[in-house]
Every structure is written in structure tokens, then in C-alpha cells.
Motif scaffolding. Structure first.
Motif, mmCIF file in Angstrom:
data_model
loop_
_atom_site.group_PDB
_atom_site.id
_atom_site.type_symbol
_atom_site.label_atom_id
_atom_site.label_comp_id
_atom_site.label_asym_id
_atom_site.label_seq_id
_atom_site.Cartn_x
_atom_site.Cartn_y
_atom_site.Cartn_z
ATOM 1 N N SER A 144 55.575 30.107 31.418
ATOM 2 C CA SER A 144 54.232 30.490 30.974
ATOM 3 C C SER A 144 53.118 30.030 31.918
ATOM 4 N N VAL A 145 53.285 28.911 32.601
ATOM 5 C CA VAL A 145 52.248 28.473 33.542
ATOM 6 C C VAL A 145 52.146 29.465 34.698
ATOM 7 N N TRP A 146 53.285 29.863 35.274
ATOM 8 C CA TRP A 146 53.287 30.849 36.354
ATOM 9 C C TRP A 146 52.758 32.191 35.855
ATOM 10 N N VAL A 147 53.166 32.604 34.660
ATOM 11 C CA VAL A 147 52.730 33.889 34.104
ATOM 12 C C VAL A 147 51.224 33.892 33.880
ATOM 13 N N LYS A 148 50.659 32.788 33.460
ATOM 14 C CA LYS A 148 49.198 32.691 33.274
ATOM 15 C C LYS A 148 48.495 32.890 34.614
ATOM 16 N N GLN A 149 49.004 32.276 35.681
ATOM 17 C CA GLN A 149 48.417 32.455 37.013
ATOM 18 C C GLN A 149 48.567 33.912 37.472
ATOM 19 N N PHE A 150 49.733 34.492 37.205
ATOM 20 C CA PHE A 150 49.987 35.902 37.531
ATOM 21 C C PHE A 150 48.997 36.789 36.778
ATOM 22 N N ASP A 151 48.826 36.542 35.494
ATOM 23 C CA ASP A 151 47.892 37.323 34.671
ATOM 24 C C ASP A 151 46.470 37.202 35.218
ATOM 25 N N ASP A 152 46.054 35.999 35.548
ATOM 26 C CA ASP A 152 44.708 35.793 36.084
ATOM 27 C C ASP A 152 44.502 36.579 37.373
ATOM 28 N N LYS A 153 45.480 36.537 38.274
ATOM 29 C CA LYS A 153 45.372 37.233 39.566
ATOM 30 C C LYS A 153 45.339 38.752 39.363
ATOM 31 N N VAL A 154 46.248 39.278 38.541
ATOM 32 C CA VAL A 154 46.303 40.724 38.315
ATOM 33 C C VAL A 154 45.051 41.192 37.573
ATOM 34 N N ASN A 155 44.574 40.382 36.637
ATOM 35 C CA ASN A 155 43.338 40.709 35.922
ATOM 36 C C ASN A 155 42.149 40.752 36.877
ATOM 37 N N SER A 156 42.126 39.859 37.872
ATOM 38 C CA SER A 156 41.022 39.852 38.846
ATOM 39 C C SER A 156 41.036 41.102 39.729
ATOM 40 N N MET A 157 42.177 41.802 39.782
ATOM 41 C CA MET A 157 42.277 43.056 40.530
ATOM 42 C C MET A 157 41.852 44.252 39.679
ATOM 43 N N GLY A 158 41.466 43.988 38.422
ATOM 44 C CA GLY A 158 40.950 45.053 37.572
ATOM 45 C C GLY A 158 41.946 45.624 36.574
ATOM 46 N N PHE A 159 43.073 44.957 36.373
ATOM 47 C CA PHE A 159 44.080 45.446 35.433
ATOM 48 C C PHE A 159 44.090 44.584 34.177
ATOM 49 N N GLU A 160 44.327 45.227 33.051
ATOM 50 C CA GLU A 160 44.413 44.541 31.759
ATOM 51 C C GLU A 160 45.881 44.425 31.362
ATOM 52 N N LEU A 161 46.367 43.181 31.255
ATOM 53 C CA LEU A 161 47.752 42.941 30.887
ATOM 54 C C LEU A 161 47.848 42.453 29.453
ATOM 55 N N CYS A 162 48.917 42.834 28.791
ATOM 56 C CA CYS A 162 49.193 42.397 27.420
ATOM 57 C C CYS A 162 50.166 41.226 27.483
ATOM 58 N N LEU A 163 49.729 40.095 26.966
ATOM 59 C CA LEU A 163 50.577 38.906 26.878
ATOM 60 C C LEU A 163 50.706 38.509 25.419
ATOM 61 N N ASP A 164 51.884 38.080 25.038
ATOM 62 C CA ASP A 164 52.088 37.694 23.645
ATOM 63 C C ASP A 164 51.106 36.610 23.205
ATOM 64 N N ALA A 165 50.869 35.608 24.045
ATOM 65 C CA ALA A 165 50.027 34.470 23.671
ATOM 66 C C ALA A 165 48.594 34.865 23.345
ATOM 67 N N LYS A 166 48.084 35.900 24.004
ATOM 68 C CA LYS A 166 46.689 36.278 23.760
ATOM 69 C C LYS A 166 46.516 37.579 22.993
ATOM 70 N N ASP A 167 47.538 38.425 22.940
ATOM 71 C CA ASP A 167 47.349 39.758 22.383
ATOM 72 C C ASP A 167 48.177 40.094 21.146
ATOM 73 N N PHE A 168 49.194 39.307 20.842
ATOM 74 C CA PHE A 168 49.990 39.615 19.653
ATOM 75 C C PHE A 168 49.197 39.268 18.403
ATOM 76 N N ILE A 169 49.383 40.071 17.374
ATOM 77 C CA ILE A 169 48.621 39.929 16.127
ATOM 78 C C ILE A 169 49.337 38.970 15.186
ATOM 79 N N ALA A 170 48.617 37.943 14.769
ATOM 80 C CA ALA A 170 49.168 36.963 13.839
ATOM 81 C C ALA A 170 49.480 37.637 12.509
#
Length: 167
Positions: free
Chosen positions: A26-52
Motif C-alpha cells: 500500500s505504501v508503494w501503491v499510494k506513491q504510484f497513485d499520487d504520481k499517476v494522479n499528477s499526470m491527470g488520471f483518476e484512479l480508483c483505490l479501495d482505501a479511498k473509493d470503496f463505499i462503507a
């Protein structure tokens, strides 16, 4: 029957990609998400996007359905994870049923051979966009910058545009 000016309806997606990964990464994936998001892409991650309150299985299916692509982060821990196997199977079924065979991007982060992969991953291995995480920045085209450029190109590609591409 041909209809004049008929255009096939295009699916609208909430996310550019859903990321399937092992929580030990998850630490690497968070960095990956941050980098890809900075390129203008929206990624779905369970930790931030799954519905409780919804089941994990339902959240996974919704994430796959609402994403243009699915990115599998393949590590040794991912291959041992039963949810990873479930997400691969659901993606494979979704891609087949909806005619979206080119929706999968595989990122091989660890040193894993095809023979070490589970059958579900082997079945889609040669039909997907595969990107190797760089192990040695001193080799040409084996840098993090080149990796993220490949990811950008892969995420920009529309469905049905590439066929079977291995990068």
C-alpha cells in the motif's frame, strides 16, 4: 438495418483505472497513485473509493465496471492474496462479457516469472498491456520516468485501440 447517422453509445467511466494490489504494497501503491494522479488520471483505490457498508465483492465489481482500465500490481504478496485472484477473475469475466478485452494493464513489480503466476493470470498474460517496474535505473529505457511514460500512454489509449500490446 442501417440507421442514418447512427453512433454507438460510448460508456462514461468515473475512473481511468481501478488498481488491484496487495495491501502489503500500500505504501508503494499510494506513491504510484499520487504520481499517476499528477499526470491527470483518476484512479480508483479501495482505501479511498470503496463505499462503507457494501460488501467487498460488490465494491470490486462496481470499481471494475466504472473504470476504463484495471491495473494489477503484481507482487509476490499479490499472488498469495485471495482477493487478488477474485479481482482478476471478475475482471476477466467483465472483459469477456462486455467486449473489453484490452482493459487490463499489468504492472510486474517483483521478479516473477510466468511459471510462478496463477492460472487466471497466465490466461490473460499474453493478451494484456504489461509494464515492468524498473529494477536498475542505469539501463536504458529502464527508468521510473520511462515506466510512467508507458503508463500514461496505456491509460490514454481508448478501448479497442491497441489489440494485444506488450510494452
Amino acid at each position: 438495418m442501417k440507421m442514418k447517422n447512427y453512433n454507438k453509445l460510448q460508456q462514461e467511466y468515473t475512473y481511468d483505472a481501478f488498481i488491484s494490489y496487495s495491501h502489503t504494497d500500500s505504501v508503494w501503491v499510494k506513491q504510484f497513485d499520487d504520481k499517476v494522479n499528477s499526470m491527470g488520471f483518476e484512479l480508483c483505490l479501495d482505501a479511498k473509493d470503496f463505499i462503507a457498508g457494501e460488501s467487498i465483492a460488490e465494491n470490486v465489481i462496481n470499481a471494475i465496471d466504472s473504470s476504463r482500465k484495471v491495473i494489477f500490481i503484481i507482487t509476490h504478496d499479490f499472488l498469495m492474496n485471495t482477493w487478488g485472484a477474485y479481482e482478476m477473475e471478475m475482471t476477466r469475466m467483465h472483459a469477456f462479457q462486455r467486449g473489453r478485452e484490452d482493459m487490463v494493464i499489468i504492472v510486474v513489480k517483483d521478479n516473477i516469472t510466468v511459471s510462478d503466476m496463477p492460472e487466471i493470470l497466465k490466461s490473460i498474460w499474453f493478451k494484456t498491456i504489461c509494464i515492468q517496474w524498473p529494477k536498475n535505473d542505469n539501463l536504458p529505457y529502464n527508468t521510473k520516468e520511462h515506466f510512467y511514460e508507458k503508463m500514461k500512454i496505456s491509460l490514454q489509449q481508448n478501448e479497442k485501440s491497441t489489440g494485444n500490446v506488450v510494452i
